[in-house]
Design a protein around this motif. Structure first.
Motif, PDB file in Angstrom:
ATOM      1  N   ILE A  56       0.821  -1.211   0.000  1.00  0.00           N
ATOM      2  CA  ILE A  56       0.000   0.000   0.000  1.00  0.00           C
ATOM      3  C   ILE A  56       0.850   1.255   0.000  1.00  0.00           C
ATOM      4  N   SER A  57       2.098   1.136   0.425  1.00  0.00           N
ATOM      5  CA  SER A  57       2.969   2.316   0.418  1.00  0.00           C
ATOM      6  C   SER A  57       3.433   2.678  -0.996  1.00  0.00           C
ATOM      7  N   LEU A  58       3.162   1.817  -1.970  1.00  0.00           N
ATOM      8  CA  LEU A  58       3.570   2.083  -3.353  1.00  0.00           C
ATOM      9  C   LEU A  58       2.732   3.176  -4.005  1.00  0.00           C
ATOM     10  N   GLY A  59       1.466   3.311  -3.606  1.00  0.00           N
ATOM     11  CA  GLY A  59       0.674   4.384  -4.196  1.00  0.00           C
ATOM     12  C   GLY A  59      -0.818   4.156  -4.184  1.00  0.00           C
ATOM     13  N   VAL A  60      -1.518   5.101  -4.779  1.00  0.00           N
ATOM     14  CA  VAL A  60      -2.981   5.107  -4.797  1.00  0.00           C
ATOM     15  C   VAL A  60      -3.531   3.930  -5.607  1.00  0.00           C
ATOM     16  N   LYS A  61      -2.912   3.620  -6.721  1.00  0.00           N
ATOM     17  CA  LYS A  61      -3.377   2.517  -7.567  1.00  0.00           C
ATOM     18  C   LYS A  61      -3.354   1.194  -6.799  1.00  0.00           C
ATOM     19  N   GLU A  62      -2.309   0.991  -6.034  1.00  0.00           N
ATOM     20  CA  GLU A  62      -2.176  -0.243  -5.268  1.00  0.00           C
ATOM     21  C   GLU A  62      -3.224  -0.315  -4.157  1.00  0.00           C
ATOM     22  N   ARG A  63      -3.482   0.831  -3.510  1.00  0.00           N
ATOM     23  CA  ARG A  63      -4.515   0.861  -2.466  1.00  0.00           C
ATOM     24  C   ARG A  63      -5.879   0.545  -3.057  1.00  0.00           C
ATOM     25  N   ALA A  64      -6.173   1.134  -4.215  1.00  0.00           N
ATOM     26  CA  ALA A  64      -7.454   0.869  -4.873  1.00  0.00           C
ATOM     27  C   ALA A  64      -7.586  -0.607  -5.244  1.00  0.00           C
ATOM     28  N   GLN A  65      -6.492  -1.189  -5.669  1.00  0.00           N
ATOM     29  CA  GLN A  65      -6.494  -2.603  -6.029  1.00  0.00           C
ATOM     30  C   GLN A  65      -6.844  -3.463  -4.815  1.00  0.00           C
ATOM     31  N   LEU A  66      -6.256  -3.161  -3.656  1.00  0.00           N
ATOM     32  CA  LEU A  66      -6.552  -3.926  -2.449  1.00  0.00           C
ATOM     33  C   LEU A  66      -7.978  -3.686  -1.969  1.00  0.00           C
ATOM     34  N   LEU A  67      -8.466  -2.471  -2.127  1.00  0.00           N
ATOM     35  CA  LEU A  67      -9.859  -2.196  -1.769  1.00  0.00           C
ATOM     36  C   LEU A  67     -10.809  -2.986  -2.658  1.00  0.00           C
ATOM     37  N   ASN A  68     -10.498  -3.082  -3.938  1.00  0.00           N
ATOM     38  CA  ASN A  68     -11.340  -3.852  -4.860  1.00  0.00           C
ATOM     39  C   ASN A  68     -11.338  -5.339  -4.535  1.00  0.00           C
ATOM     40  N   LEU A  69     -10.298  -5.811  -3.884  1.00  0.00           N
ATOM     41  CA  LEU A  69     -10.214  -7.220  -3.479  1.00  0.00           C
ATOM     42  C   LEU A  69     -10.801  -7.455  -2.084  1.00  0.00           C
ATOM     43  N   SER A  70     -11.399  -6.435  -1.490  1.00  0.00           N
ATOM     44  CA  SER A  70     -12.024  -6.530  -0.158  1.00  0.00           C
ATOM     45  C   SER A  70     -11.030  -6.890   0.939  1.00  0.00           C
ATOM     46  N   VAL A  71      -9.797  -6.469   0.777  1.00  0.00           N
ATOM     47  CA  VAL A  71      -8.767  -6.788   1.759  1.00  0.00           C
ATOM     48  C   VAL A  71      -9.094  -6.261   3.159  1.00  0.00           C
ATOM     49  N   PRO A  72      -9.608  -5.032   3.316  1.00  0.00           N
ATOM     50  CA  PRO A  72      -9.923  -4.592   4.683  1.00  0.00           C
ATOM     51  C   PRO A  72     -10.921  -5.509   5.388  1.00  0.00           C
ATOM     52  N   ALA A  73     -11.971  -5.904   4.684  1.00  0.00           N
ATOM     53  CA  ALA A  73     -12.984  -6.780   5.281  1.00  0.00           C
ATOM     54  C   ALA A  73     -12.380  -8.133   5.658  1.00  0.00           C
ATOM     55  N   ILE A  74     -11.548  -8.665   4.790  1.00  0.00           N
ATOM     56  CA  ILE A  74     -10.910  -9.959   5.060  1.00  0.00           C
ATOM     57  C   ILE A  74     -10.014  -9.858   6.286  1.00  0.00           C
ATOM     58  N   PHE A  75      -9.196  -8.806   6.340  1.00  0.00           N
ATOM     59  CA  PHE A  75      -8.264  -8.658   7.451  1.00  0.00           C
ATOM     60  C   PHE A  75      -8.987  -8.399   8.765  1.00  0.00           C
ATOM     61  N   ILE A  76     -10.082  -7.648   8.724  1.00  0.00           N
ATOM     62  CA  ILE A  76     -10.852  -7.416   9.952  1.00  0.00           C
ATOM     63  C   ILE A  76     -11.426  -8.733  10.458  1.00  0.00           C
ATOM     64  N   GLN A  77     -11.905  -9.570   9.562  1.00  0.00           N
ATOM     65  CA  GLN A  77     -12.426 -10.868   9.973  1.00  0.00           C
ATOM     66  C   GLN A  77     -11.331 -11.739  10.568  1.00  0.00           C
ATOM     67  N   VAL A  78     -10.139 -11.658  10.027  1.00  0.00           N
ATOM     68  CA  VAL A  78      -9.011 -12.403  10.598  1.00  0.00           C
ATOM     69  C   VAL A  78      -8.723 -11.901  12.013  1.00  0.00           C
ATOM     70  N   ALA A  79      -8.716 -10.585  12.186  1.00  0.00           N
ATOM     71  CA  ALA A  79      -8.423 -10.002  13.499  1.00  0.00           C
ATOM     72  C   ALA A  79      -9.483 -10.361  14.532  1.00  0.00           C
ATOM     73  N   LEU A  80     -10.718 -10.527  14.078  1.00  0.00           N
ATOM     74  CA  LEU A  80     -11.810 -10.866  14.991  1.00  0.00           C
ATOM     75  C   LEU A  80     -11.966 -12.370  15.176  1.00  0.00           C
ATOM     76  N   ASP A  81     -11.049 -13.136  14.635  1.00  0.00           N
ATOM     77  CA  ASP A  81     -11.104 -14.600  14.672  1.00  0.00           C
ATOM     78  C   ASP A  81     -12.318 -15.160  13.963  1.00  0.00           C
ATOM     79  N   ASP A  82     -12.835 -14.417  12.997  1.00  0.00           N
ATOM     80  CA  ASP A  82     -13.943 -14.884  12.183  1.00  0.00           C
ATOM     81  C   ASP A  82     -13.429 -15.281  10.809  1.00  0.00           C
ATOM     82  N   GLY A  83     -12.116 -15.218  10.655  1.00  0.00           N
ATOM     83  CA  GLY A  83     -11.513 -15.504   9.367  1.00  0.00           C
ATOM     84  C   GLY A  83     -11.115 -16.953   9.233  1.00  0.00           C
ATOM     85  N   PRO A  84     -10.410 -17.230   8.161  1.00  0.00           N
ATOM     86  CA  PRO A  84      -9.987 -18.607   7.886  1.00  0.00           C
ATOM     87  C   PRO A  84      -8.940 -19.075   8.879  1.00  0.00           C
TER      88      PRO A  84
END
Length: 122
Positions: A56-84
């Protein structure tokens, strides 16, 4: 036969669309590690999430790419032990990089269309 992805990753495209580029394929492969390898290599989660923090430190394009892949939602679920995988919340408490990634991705979102001013007329 391959097992279906866990519930928290069903929104992530497991197979990249034809219009995707190499970085899309690589990111999907790295995301797939969450349910394929985390049980055996949970102690390396700081490095895993560190990869995304560097990306994500590479730039805006990379952040948008991770947002499109739902990375925040996935990582939050991992942090809450609701993930894989097994519970990691108490076994591997170093989730600072995970929180850093989620924080940076959330802060780069424009939510102005979903907000309203608390002051009248503003």
């Amino acid at each position: 036969p391959a097992s279906p992805p866990p519930r928290c990753l069903q929104n992530v495209p497991i197979e990249a669309p034809a219009s995707s580029n190499l970085s899309d394929h690589l990111l999907l492969a790295v995301l797939a590690l969450l349910w394929a390898e985390v049980a055996d290599y949970g102690r390396n989660l700081a490095q895993y999430f560190g990869l995304f923090a560097m990306y994500i430190s590479l730039g805006v394009k990379e952040r948008a790419q991770l947002l499109n892949l739902s990375v925040p939602a996935i990582f939050i679920q991992v942090a809450l032990d609701d993930g894989p995988g097994p519970s990691i919340k108490y076994q591997y408490a170093e989730l600072g990089k995970l929180y850093q990634v989620v924080s940076n991705l959330v802060r780069c979102c424009d939510v102005s269309c979903s907000t309203q001013s608390s002051q009248e007329g503003g």
